[in-house]
Design a protein around this motif. Sequence first.
Motif, mmCIF file in Angstrom:
data_model
loop_
_atom_site.group_PDB
_atom_site.id
_atom_site.type_symbol
_atom_site.label_atom_id
_atom_site.label_comp_id
_atom_site.label_asym_id
_atom_site.label_seq_id
_atom_site.Cartn_x
_atom_site.Cartn_y
_atom_site.Cartn_z
ATOM 1 N N THR A 11 -57.649 11.304 118.696
ATOM 2 C CA THR A 11 -59.238 11.561 119.167
ATOM 3 C C THR A 11 -58.969 10.303 119.268
ATOM 4 O O THR A 11 -58.887 9.470 118.443
ATOM 5 N N THR A 12 -60.429 10.439 120.129
ATOM 6 C CA THR A 12 -61.245 9.147 120.418
ATOM 7 C C THR A 12 -63.101 8.694 120.531
ATOM 8 O O THR A 12 -63.300 10.112 121.199
ATOM 9 N N HIS B 215 -68.445 9.767 117.740
ATOM 10 C CA HIS B 215 -67.096 10.166 116.052
ATOM 11 C C HIS B 215 -66.973 11.713 115.243
ATOM 12 O O HIS B 215 -65.937 11.510 114.924
ATOM 13 N N HIS C 272 -63.086 12.891 115.626
ATOM 14 C CA HIS C 272 -62.341 12.323 114.898
ATOM 15 C C HIS C 272 -62.534 13.447 113.762
ATOM 16 O O HIS C 272 -61.545 14.167 113.233
ATOM 17 N N LYS D 224 -59.404 15.237 112.341
ATOM 18 C CA LYS D 224 -59.276 15.465 110.512
ATOM 19 C C LYS D 224 -58.546 16.778 109.547
ATOM 20 O O LYS D 224 -57.809 16.989 109.351
ATOM 21 N N TRP E 134 -51.439 12.574 113.512
ATOM 22 C CA TRP E 134 -52.843 12.156 113.781
ATOM 23 C C TRP E 134 -53.312 10.603 114.239
ATOM 24 O O TRP E 134 -52.791 9.981 113.124
ATOM 25 N N ALA F 97 -56.265 7.840 115.450
ATOM 26 C CA ALA F 97 -57.898 8.272 115.764
ATOM 27 C C ALA F 97 -57.889 6.638 116.211
ATOM 28 O O ALA F 97 -57.398 5.730 115.891
ATOM 29 N N VAL G 58 -61.802 10.010 107.847
ATOM 30 C CA VAL G 58 -60.872 9.679 108.910
ATOM 31 C C VAL G 58 -60.114 8.679 108.966
ATOM 32 O O VAL G 58 -58.842 8.872 109.131
ATOM 33 N N ALA H 27 -56.005 9.513 108.987
ATOM 34 C CA ALA H 27 -55.179 9.646 110.069
ATOM 35 C C ALA H 27 -53.792 8.840 109.822
ATOM 36 O O ALA H 27 -53.782 8.227 108.746
#
Length: 431
Positions: free
Chosen positions: A142-143, A147, A150, A154, A164, A166, A198, A202
Motif C-alpha cells: 500500500t502506498t 493514507h 494503508h 491493514k 504487507w 506499507a 498501520v 505492516a
Amino acid sequence: MLKALIITYYWPPAGGPGVQRWLKFVKYLKEFDIEPIVYAPKNPTYPLEDDSLLTEILDDITAIKRPIFEPYRFAEIFSKKETKTISKGIISGKEKQSLVQRILLYIRGNFFIPDARKFWVNPSVKYLKKYISEHKIETIITTGPPHSVHLIGKKLKAQMKLNWVADFRDPWTTIGYHDKLKLTTKSLLKHKELEKEVLGNADHIIVTSFTTKEEFQNITNRPISIITNGYDFEDVEEVSLDQKFTISHIGSLLSGRNPENLWRALAELVESDKEFAEWFRLKLVGTVSQDVLKTLHQYGLSQFLELVDYVPHSEAVTIQKRSQVLLLIEINSNETKCIIPGKLFEYMVSKRPILAVGPENADISRIISETNSGSFFTYKDCESIKLLLKEYFEQYKEQKLVSRVTGIEKYSRRELTRSLAEILKNIKQEL
C-alpha cells in the motif's frame, strides 16, 4: 515469479509527483522476478491529470480498477475552486482563509479520517480478498498518501495470510498541512491511533527520507527501509540551454514556499547590476499561490517573471534541462525537513546547478551535498545566496555554468527498484 499487488490511489492519467514513484517501480519490477499487479480507482477525482504518463505503462502490466466514492464531488457544489485548491494541498494561512475554505477544512479534517478516500476501504477489501485468493498473491503493497489506502492493507492483513509492505511517500500526522485541517482533539487522537496501528501491523515499512524513518522508529519496532524517489535515464534527452539566465522552479509553489530572502537577493541583484537585469528570467512552472505572486511583485520581480501552467512530465524534464539554474524550495518548518521531493533527483540528472532553500537540517541538504549537485540555504540566508547567484551569472556569461554531480547512479529508478525487490523477496522467505 513473486506476485505483488500494489494498492495505490494515484495511477495514470493522474499527474503530479504522487504517481511517479510506483509508475516507475512497476516499470522495472519484472526485471527482478517480481510480477506487479496494480489496483487503483476507476473514477477518481485527480487534481492534476497527465495523459502522457499513460504511455509509460507497459502492455503486460495488469491493472485492476474499481469504483470509488469521492466526497470532493459534492464539496464542489459549494465551491469548485476552493475544493480543487484544497485537494492540491494549497491551504492558506488561518488569517487568509475564506469562510468556505475554513468550513471545508473542518469537514475534511474531522469527518473524513484519515482522508476523503476512506469510503474506498471496505469495498476494496471485499473485492481484493477474493482476487488475492484466486490469484494466489502472497504480498501486498500500500502506498500513501492518501493514507486511507494503508487501511486497506491493514484489514487484508488481519483477515488473510499475507505479507504487507506499507510505503509512505510522505509522513502521516506530521505532514506539513496536518495542523491546518482544524482537527479536534478527538480527531487528532484518531489519526495517531490509525497511524500507530498501520505502523505496528505492516511486515515492512518503506519511507522516502531519513527523518521520517527516525520518526517512525519512535512508534514501531517493525523493520523500516529508506527508498527515496529517483530519476529515469529514459526521460532525459539532450537539449540546448536557454539563452537567458533562467532560474526555474518546477512544481507547485504554495504559500509556505515563499522564501523572501531569495526574492530579496534577486531584487538587489537586478537593482545593482544592469547586465544581470537584462538577462535574468524567473520561470515558475505549475501552480503558484497568490501569496508568492504578491511577494514577487513587492520585490519588483514581476517584470522578470515567466509563469507556465502545469505541463506534462516529459515537457517538465525538457524545461529542467534547458534552464540555467534550478530552484528547489521547501516550506520553512520542522515538519518539512523530512521532505525529499522526486524532482530533486530529476534536477540532479538534468545536470543543472540546484539552488535549494529550506528548513535547517533538511534531508535535501544532505543529498545535495553528497552528490555535489548544488547549494542549500536556509530561510535566513540572503547575502550568501546573492554571492552564489553572482558566481553563477559570471559562469553563465562565459558559458561555463555546469553541474558536476557525482554518485547519483544509486538514485536511478532501476537501482531503487532493485532495493525494493530485495525487500519483497526477503519478507516472502519469512512468511
